[in-house]
Scaffold this active site. Structure first.
Site, PDB file in Angstrom:
ATOM      1  N   GLU A  68       0.861  -1.185  -0.017  1.00 53.51           N
ATOM      2  CA  GLU A  68      -0.142   0.027  -0.053  1.00 53.51           C
ATOM      3  C   GLU A  68       0.864   1.380  -0.255  1.00 53.51           C
ATOM      4  O   GLU A  68       0.473   2.385  -0.654  1.00 53.51           O
ATOM      5  CB  GLU A  68      -0.983   0.116   1.325  1.00 53.51           C
ATOM      6  CG  GLU A  68      -2.033  -0.967   0.865  1.00 53.51           C
ATOM      7  CD  GLU A  68      -1.852  -2.328   1.453  1.00 53.51           C
ATOM      8  OE1 GLU A  68      -0.651  -2.443   1.750  1.00 53.51           O
ATOM      9  OE2 GLU A  68      -2.699  -3.276   1.291  1.00 53.51           O
ATOM     10  N   HIS A 137     -11.477  -5.325   8.650  1.00 57.37           N
ATOM     11  CA  HIS A 137     -11.925  -5.103   6.969  1.00 57.37           C
ATOM     12  C   HIS A 137     -13.544  -4.569   7.080  1.00 57.37           C
ATOM     13  O   HIS A 137     -14.177  -4.525   5.991  1.00 57.37           O
ATOM     14  CB  HIS A 137     -12.192  -6.544   6.220  1.00 57.37           C
ATOM     15  CG  HIS A 137     -10.922  -7.049   5.841  1.00 57.37           C
ATOM     16  ND1 HIS A 137      -9.963  -7.572   6.592  1.00 57.37           N
ATOM     17  CD2 HIS A 137     -10.405  -7.333   4.509  1.00 57.37           C
ATOM     18  CE1 HIS A 137      -9.112  -8.055   6.065  1.00 57.37           C
ATOM     19  NE2 HIS A 137      -9.375  -8.035   4.736  1.00 57.37           N
TER      20      HIS A 137
END
Lengths: 334, 359
Positions: A68, A137
């Site tokens: 990321e 998540h």
């Protein structure tokens, strides 16, 4: 507008509106490319980018390693040197991995360099609970981004808005986070075929009313609208405002509404403490204090990680009943 | 090809021509022009930094400075190969990189003074000093934040070369220290550059310290170049106190990157003469003065000047004239900075965002 109110125009579900938004952004700008984890071959989770690789090829639709920081760094470096990056951070929870490149590089480079850099970067990501994906998540972390000067943040909750938000972000010379709602992937709505953008920093009045203003964003717009339906049955007319853009925030539309209704309730899915709702409530208190009949109310998630077990998650996420109950309390009807 | 900026008003600049570099690169034997160019860049860095350090310690310029003294051969040896279209990312210790990339002293000192006339209009200061127009994408206050940005710039270079139908690409060079290679961002960037064969040359300035911590206490390897194998790219080591050695190693790596051969990790063994911040170099509790003296025996500028004289490239008088000219430029530039306007507080919010027609 909600799905129920959508006129019988061309209908698309939220996922396909995302795909169309990215496709048209890539079509209209040869310097735009898309990169992210599994965006190309797999079309990402929920298939939101399916077909883009075939149409634009591997030079413009690119699978990255699971990196990321690398992905946002790629966008910063490519954006500062002439390209128009559209990058995907699959789930918003993963921004912890790249917060430096977001906060210290992407957001600040223009300012630090005295205005001599331009960062036309679009970051697409998904937020929200409700799918039993547990604490890493399911989060709604938009407040982290809104607290960072240099970023713009939009949180589209309809098929129309998600396509428009992506195209707007791609055309914008500043970094824009498009925070999509994973709980709305199957939501249908009217979506025109041609590319269109949204006015940046402009709220949408989802429902008009004169007894109470409910300000809600993201998936909570739909819960707030349901709550307004419940309240209507009880003789309460609620106005529902979707800020849509959390940065910059359309304070005027909110204040105008509260000046009319004299009551305000702020709703979001993120935790209540330090959430965007705290800022909205503070602005209402500062700018519309004389108009208020009661303190500003807030409905948001409790101060805990998102739980896994469905029964706990259902308790955690705000819903129409809780919103309606808080509205009654503000109005002295509870 | 060279960053022959028109900005060095009045100062004699022995920067070499594009052809000279191309010919030298082929032979991997530096021409006289290259040797003079390396010298000029190193001298500019050394004097700039010494004077900047004094200004900070005298309280004339605000904030903290991380000085590049001792490491001049690295920036100079790399930058001779780069044009304004090639990009670099830098570190806390970034003045040397900007000077070597053709930075103007006036705009640099003005930035250190927080003046409107500085490279960043006083919004960045020492730790963010930049010149995007010449491909200098900023010093950086965050260790290892630069390599991912350089990978993005290299991605642009490859993308734009493809669109234009060019085989030769501009190159991006991230500079970073030994300490930065312990950061995840470095690893992510190196891996991405390698899998996509991007035109990147990773230049590690291994000065033996991550801030105040000795290399042997912060990593289990002594050669950063060993890490290259983990990314499937070549790793080379060169003497970072010898500008010609850096020039050779960087030249080969940059040429490979330009022609599509992918990234290289070039490790330059060097030494920071001064403390992490400021000018003080001796009496530090994390190293001995003797260690510093040993490194100073291989001072990059003194070594190079000896070579220039021995080879008959420059006389001692000509060398002195370079120092004098650089010092004169510095004096004039500091005066310029001190007399430059401060930013207007009314402009505080300018440039947080790029203005658009709608806004």
């Amino acid at each position: 507008m909600t799905a129920a109110e959508a006129p019988a125009g061309r209908q698309l579900v939220y996922t396909l509106a995302i795909t169309e938004g990215v496709r048209q952004a890539l079509q209209e700008e040869p310097l735009a490319f898309m990169a992210g984890e599994d965006v190309a071959g797999a079309g990402s989770v929920f298939g939101i980018y399916r077909g883009l690789l075939d149409e634009f090829g591997p030079d413009r639709v690119i699978d990255t390693p699971i990196s990321e920081s690398g992905i946002i760094g790629l966008a910063v470096g490519a954006g500062a040197t002439g390209l128009k990056p559209i990058v995907d951070i699959m789930f918003m929870d993963f921004i912890g991995e790249c917060m430096d490149e977001i906060v210290n590089q992407l957001a600040k480079m223009r300012y630090m360099f005295g205005g001599k850099a331009t960062l036309p970067v679009t970051v697409l990501t998904m937020s929200g609970a409700g799918m039993n994906l547990a604490a890493q998540h399911s989060q709604s972390l938009e407040a982290w981004l809104c607290h960072t000067p240099g970023l713009k943040v939009v949180m589209p909750a309809t098929a129309y808005d998600v396509k428009g938000a992506i195209i707007t972000a791609a055309r914008e010379p500043n970094p824009v986070f498009v925070v999509m709602c994973k709980g709305l992937m199957a939501l249908p709505g009217e979506v025109p075929e041609e590319p269109y953008d949204l006015p940046i920093g402009k709220a949408v009045v989802r429902r008009e009313g004169d007894g109470l203003t409910i300000v809600a964003h993201g998936r909570m717009i739909h819960e707030a609208t349901k709550a307004a339906d419940i309240l209507e049955g009880e003789g309460v007319s609620a106005e529902v405002i979707d800020p849509l853009w959390l940065q910059p925030l359309d304070t005027d539309t909110i204040i105008d509404s509260v000046s009319k209704t004299h009551n305000a309730l702020v709703v979001h899915e993120a935790v209540r403490f330090g959430g965007v709702g705290a800022e909205i409530a503070a602005q209402i208190a500062e700018l519309a204090f004389d108009h208020l009949d009661a303190p500003v109310g807030r409905v948001a998630a409790p101060f805990s990680p998102v739980p896994f077990s469905p029964v706990l998650e259902q308790t955690y996420v705000p819903n129409a009943e809780r919103i309606a109950a808080e509205a009654r309390s503000i109005l002295g009807l509870g | 090809m060279l960053g022959r900026s028109d900005a060095r008003d009045g100062v004699p600049i022995p920067l070499c021509t594009e052809d000279a570099v191309a010919n030298s690169s082929q032979a991997m034997e530096p021409s006289e022009e290259v040797l003079q160019d390396l010298h000029f860049r190193m001298v500019r860095i050394r004097h700039f930094e010494e004077e900047a350090g004094k200004l900070m310690e005298q309280g004339k310029s605000p904030g903290a400075l991380h000085l590049y003294i001792g490491e001049e051969a690295v920036a100079s040896g790399v930058m001779v190969h780069l044009s304004d279209q090639d990009q670099i990312t830098s570190t806390h210790r970034g003045h040397g990189h900007l000077v070597a990339k053709g930075g103007e002293f006036k705009k640099m000192y003005a930035e250190l003074y927080g003046r409107e006339t500085g490279y960043n209009k006083g919004r960045g200061g020492s730790m963010h000093i930049s010149n995007v127009d010449a491909g200098m994408l900023g010093a950086n206050g965050i260790v290892a934040a630069g390599p991912p940005i350089a990978v993005g710039a290299a991605f642009s270079n490859k993308y734009l070369a493809r669109i234009a139908g060019r085989d030769s690409m501009n190159v991006a060079v991230p500079f970073f220290g030994d300490g930065a290679t312990n950061e995840g961002a470095f690893h992510e960037a190196a891996n991405m550059a390698a899998i996509w064969k991007l035109p990147v040359v990773f230049v590690c300035e291994n000065n033996g310290f991550g801030e105040f911590t000795r290399q042997e206490d912060h990593q289990a390897i002594s050669d950063i170049a060993d890490r290259a194998a983990g990314y499937g790219m070549p790793g080379v080591i060169c003497d970072g106190m010898d500008a010609v050695a850096v020039w050779e190693a960087a030249g080969e790596a940059i040429e490979r990157a330009r022609s599509g051969g992918g990234p290289t990790l070039v490790e330059c063994k060097t030494y920071r003469y001064v403390d992490h911040v400021g000018l003080r170099g001796i009496g530090l509790n994390y190293r001995t003065d003797e260690e510093l003296e040993e490194w100073k025996k291989r001072d990059p500028i003194e070594q190079h000047e000896k070579r220039l004289v021995e080879m008959g490239v420059m006389t001692e008088e000509e060398i002195q004239a370079v120092h004098d000219a650089v010092m004169a430029d510095i004096t004039e530039s500091i005066e310029f900075a001190e007399n430059s306007p401060l930013p207007d507080p009314a402009d505080l919010l300018n440039d947080v965002y790029t203005p658009t027609a709608a806004s």
